[in-house]
Write an enzyme that holds these catalytic residues in place. Structure first.
Site, PDB file in Angstrom:
ATOM      1  CD  GLU A  11      -2.946  -0.648  -0.238  1.00  0.00           C
ATOM      2  OE1 GLU A  11      -3.166   0.542  -0.550  1.00  0.00           O
ATOM      3  OE2 GLU A  11      -3.341  -1.607  -0.925  1.00  0.00           O
ATOM      4  CB  SER A  12       1.579   3.791  -2.601  1.00  0.00           C
ATOM      5  OG  SER A  12       0.268   4.273  -2.789  1.00  0.00           O
ATOM      6  CB  CYS A  52       1.888  -2.794  -7.746  1.00  0.00           C
ATOM      7  SG  CYS A  52       0.145  -2.460  -7.482  1.00  0.00           S
ATOM      8  NE  ARG A 106      -2.667   5.651  -4.498  1.00  0.00           N
ATOM      9  CZ  ARG A 106      -3.206   5.948  -3.329  1.00  0.00           C
ATOM     10  NH1 ARG A 106      -3.422   7.183  -2.995  1.00  0.00           N
ATOM     11  NH2 ARG A 106      -3.531   4.996  -2.494  1.00  0.00           N
ATOM     12  CB  ILE A 121      -3.420  -7.082  -6.999  1.00  0.00           C
ATOM     13  CG1 ILE A 121      -3.324  -8.545  -7.426  1.00  0.00           C
ATOM     14  CG2 ILE A 121      -4.123  -6.942  -5.651  1.00  0.00           C
ATOM     15  CD1 ILE A 121      -2.568  -9.421  -6.472  1.00  0.00           C
ATOM     16  NE  ARG A 122      -6.745  -1.982  -3.266  1.00  0.00           N
ATOM     17  CZ  ARG A 122      -7.529  -0.941  -2.987  1.00  0.00           C
ATOM     18  NH1 ARG A 122      -8.825  -1.051  -3.092  1.00  0.00           N
ATOM     19  NH2 ARG A 122      -7.017   0.202  -2.569  1.00  0.00           N
ATOM     20  CG  HIS A 155       1.782  -7.475  -8.078  1.00  0.00           C
ATOM     21  ND1 HIS A 155       2.432  -6.719  -7.130  1.00  0.00           N
ATOM     22  CD2 HIS A 155       0.526  -6.982  -8.138  1.00  0.00           C
ATOM     23  CE1 HIS A 155       1.609  -5.812  -6.639  1.00  0.00           C
ATOM     24  NE2 HIS A 155       0.436  -5.952  -7.236  1.00  0.00           N
ATOM     25  CD  GLU A 176       5.555  -8.392  -6.735  1.00  0.00           C
ATOM     26  OE1 GLU A 176       5.823  -8.208  -7.941  1.00  0.00           O
ATOM     27  OE2 GLU A 176       4.834  -7.611  -6.068  1.00  0.00           O
TER      28      GLU A 176
END
Lengths: 288, 183
Positions: free
Chosen positions: B47-48, B77, B105, B132-133, B168, B170
Site C-alpha cells: 500500500e503506497s 505496483c 492509482r 491487483i488494485r 506483480h 513477484e
C-alpha cells in the site's frame, strides 16, 4: 478462479496494520496514520461487548461512506455462516470480507462456502486445524481469533503459538504420519501436505483480537504473524491518531527494540483491558 | 550483486526469493544505513500510502531518493507509485518523484476488478501479468518509454536505470523480468 488474485491482495497487506473504523472520519485518521486497510463496522468490539445484543453486518450506507473516504482497501464483517450478508458486501464491491466471530453467529454449524464468491475472505482461527478448514472453504487469508474488545493480547498469543507449533510438527513429520495428523487436526489432507511442502500456511496469517499497544503488535510479528489487525485498541485509546501511527511503525520495525522504545513513549492512556476469566462471552469459541 | 528490497511493508518476501533464485544476495531495506553497498533496489507491491508514511518516519525518503537516481531501480505496483513524479487523482503529492510519468492509482477499481492476463514486456514474450488494485501510467515524459501494454493501457515503463511495472512479477514463478532487470 480468483484464488491467486485474492491471496495476492493479502500478500500486499503484509507487514501492515488493518484498523477497525466506525465512520469516514476514523477511516481518514487510519489512512493518514499508515493503515494498509480499514475494517468498516458499526461498533468496535469493545462496544459490542459492553452493549450486547445481536451484532450484524453494518449498514451499507456506512460502508459506502467509508469506501468513499479512503483509497486503501476496505474490509467489512459478516456473521459466521451468513452468506447473504456476504452477497450484499460483494455487491457493494468492497475489497475483502471478514467472516467474523466478533459478530453474532448466523449459523452454528456451517461457515460460508467462500469458493462461490469472487471477493476474498479472511477468517479467524484458534489453531492450525481451524485455519486449514477455513482455507479449505476458500479463505484467502487467516488471522488469529484472539479475544476481540478486551485489550488483552493473551488469546492471540495462544492461538499464534498453537498454529506455529502444529506447523512445526507437520514440517518434521514423515509422510506416513500426515493422514493421522490431518485426522487429529480435523484438517483437509491435501492442505496438511501443502503445509509440509511449504513449511507454513499457503495464505497470509495476521494477528487479531486484543492488541492494544505498539509492543503487542511487535510481539505478534516476532511470533511470526504477517501483519496485524487492531480493533478497539486504537479508537478506544486516549489519542487514536498518535497510537495508530505508533502501531504502524512498530509493525514495520518489529525487531528494532530501540525504535520500539522510542515509538512507545508518551502515547497517552491505552484502552482499558479486561481479564479473559471475567468475560460473559468469549467470541473465540464461536465457529468450528 | 547485492540487491535491496524496500521492506517497510508489502510483498517483500516474494522479491527477495526471486533475487536469491537468480543467484544474487537480497537485503531488506528498512533504514537509511541499509542502502550502503547495494547495487540495485526493488520497491515492492503493497500500500503506497502506508509506505509513504513509513519512509517519512524512518527518515528514508531523501536517502532512498538519492539512491534511486543513481542505481538500477525496479518498482512494482505500489513501488511504481512511489517513483512517479505525478499522481492521479490530482492533488496528491509525489513520494520519491523521480520518474517522469503520471500514475493513476487504483485505475481499475476495487479488488473485484483485479485480473490476470499475459503479454509482452520489454521483449519478454507471453509474460504472466497479475494486476491487483493496479495503477496505470496515463502520461509519459519524453525520456520514458513504454515497455508493456495491456489493452492499449501502458502498464510498464523504463527510463534509463528506472523500471516501473503496474503488475506483480513477484507473484509469479516467472523470473525473466527480474533476470533482465538484474543483468
Amino acid at each position: 478462479m480468483r484464488t491467486g488474485l485474492n491471496r495476492g491482495l493479502a500478500e500486499m497487506l503484509k507487514g501492515g496494520v488493518i484498523m477497525d473504523v466506525v465512520n469516514a472520519e476514523h477511516a481518514r485518521i487510519a489512512e493518514e496514520a499508515g493503515a494498509v486497510a480499514v475494517m468498516a463496522l458499526e461498533r468496535v468490539p469493545a462496544d459490542i461487548r459492553k452493549q450486547g445484543g445481536v451484532a450484524r453486518m453494518s449498514d451499507p450506507e456506512l460502508i459506502i461512506a467509508i469506501k468513499e473516504a479512503v483509497s486503501i482497501p476496505v474490509m467489512a464483517k459478516v456473521r459466521i455462516g451468513h452468506f447473504v450478508e456476504a452477497q450484499i458486501l460483494e455487491a457493494l464491491r468492497i475489497d475483502f470480507i471478514d467472516e467474523s466471530e466478533v459478530l453474532t453467529m448466523a449459523d452454528e454449524q456451517f461457515h460460508i462456502d467462500k469458493h462461490r464468491f469472487s471477493i476474498p475472505f479472511v477468517c479467524g482461527a484458534r489453531n492450525l486445524g481451524e485455519a486449514l478448514r477455513r482455507i479449505g472453504e476458500g479463505a484467502a487469508m487467516v488471522r488469529t481469533k484472539g479475544e476481540a474488545g478486551t485489550g488483552n493480547v493473551v488469546e492471540a498469543v495462544r492461538h499464534m503459538r498453537a498454529i506455529q507449533s502444529e506447523i512445526r510438527r507437520i514440517t518434521l513429520a514423515p509422510d506416513e504420519e500426515l493422514m493421522t495428523i490431518a485426522k487429529e487436526l480435523g484438517a483437509p489432507f491435501p492442505l496438511v501436505q501443502e503445509v509440509k511442502q511449504l513449511g507454513g500456511l499457503p495464505v497470509v496469517n495476521f494477528a487479531a483480537g486484543g492488541l492494544a499497544t505498539p509492543a503487542d503488535a511487535a510481539l505478534m510479528m516476532q511470533l511470526g504473524c504477517d501483519g496485524v489487525f487492531v480493533g478497539s485498541g486504537i479508537f478506544k485509546s486516549a489519542d487514536p491518531a498518535r497510537r495508530a501511527a505508533a502501531i504502524v511503525q512498530a509493525t514495520a520495525h518489529f525487531r528494532d527494540a530501540e525504535r520500539l522504545a522510542h515509538i512507545s513513549r508518551g502515547l497517552g492512556e491505552a484502552m482499558p483491558g479486561l481479564e479473559i476469566s471475567g468475560l460473559a462471552a468469549t467470541y473465540a469459541q464461536r465457529g468450528h | 550483486m547485492r540487491v535491496g528490497v524496500l521492506a517497510l511493508q508489502g510483498a517483500v518476501r516474494e522479491h527477495l526469493r526471486a533475487v536469491q533464485r537468480l543467484g544474487h544476495t537480497g537485503i531488506e531495506v528498512r533504514l537509511p544505513h541499509h542502502l550502503h553497498g547495494l547495487d540495485a533496489i526493488i520497491l515492492p507491491g503493497g500500500e503506497s500510502t502506508a509506505m509513504r508514511r513509513l519512509l517519512d518516519k524512518a527518515e528514508l525518503l531523501l536517502p532512498l531518493r538519492e539512491f534511486v537516481l543513481r542505481k538500477p531501480t525496479l518498482g512494482t505496483c505500489a513501488g511504481a507509485i512511489l517513483l512517479a513524479k505525478r499522481l492521479e487523482p490530482a492533488g496528491e503529492a509525489p513520494v520519491l518523484g523521480v520518474l517522469d510519468v503520471t500514475v493513476q492509482r487504483n485505475a481499475y477499481g476495487s479488488q473485484m476488478d483485479s485480473f490476470t492476463g499475459a503479454g509482452d514486456v520489454a521483449g519478454v514474450s507471453d509474460f504472466p501479468l497479475v494486476f491487483i488494485r493496479a495503477p496505470r501510467f496515463t502520461a509519459l515524459g519524453p525520456n520514458v518509454s513504454a515497455v508493456a501494454l495491456w489493452q492499449n493501457h501502458i502498464v510498464g515503463v523504463r527510463a534509463g536505470l528506472l523500471w516501473a511495472l503496474a503488475f506483480h512479477p513477484e507473484l509469479t514463478e516467472d523470473l525473466r523480468l527480474h533476470a533482465m532487470f538484474l543483468r
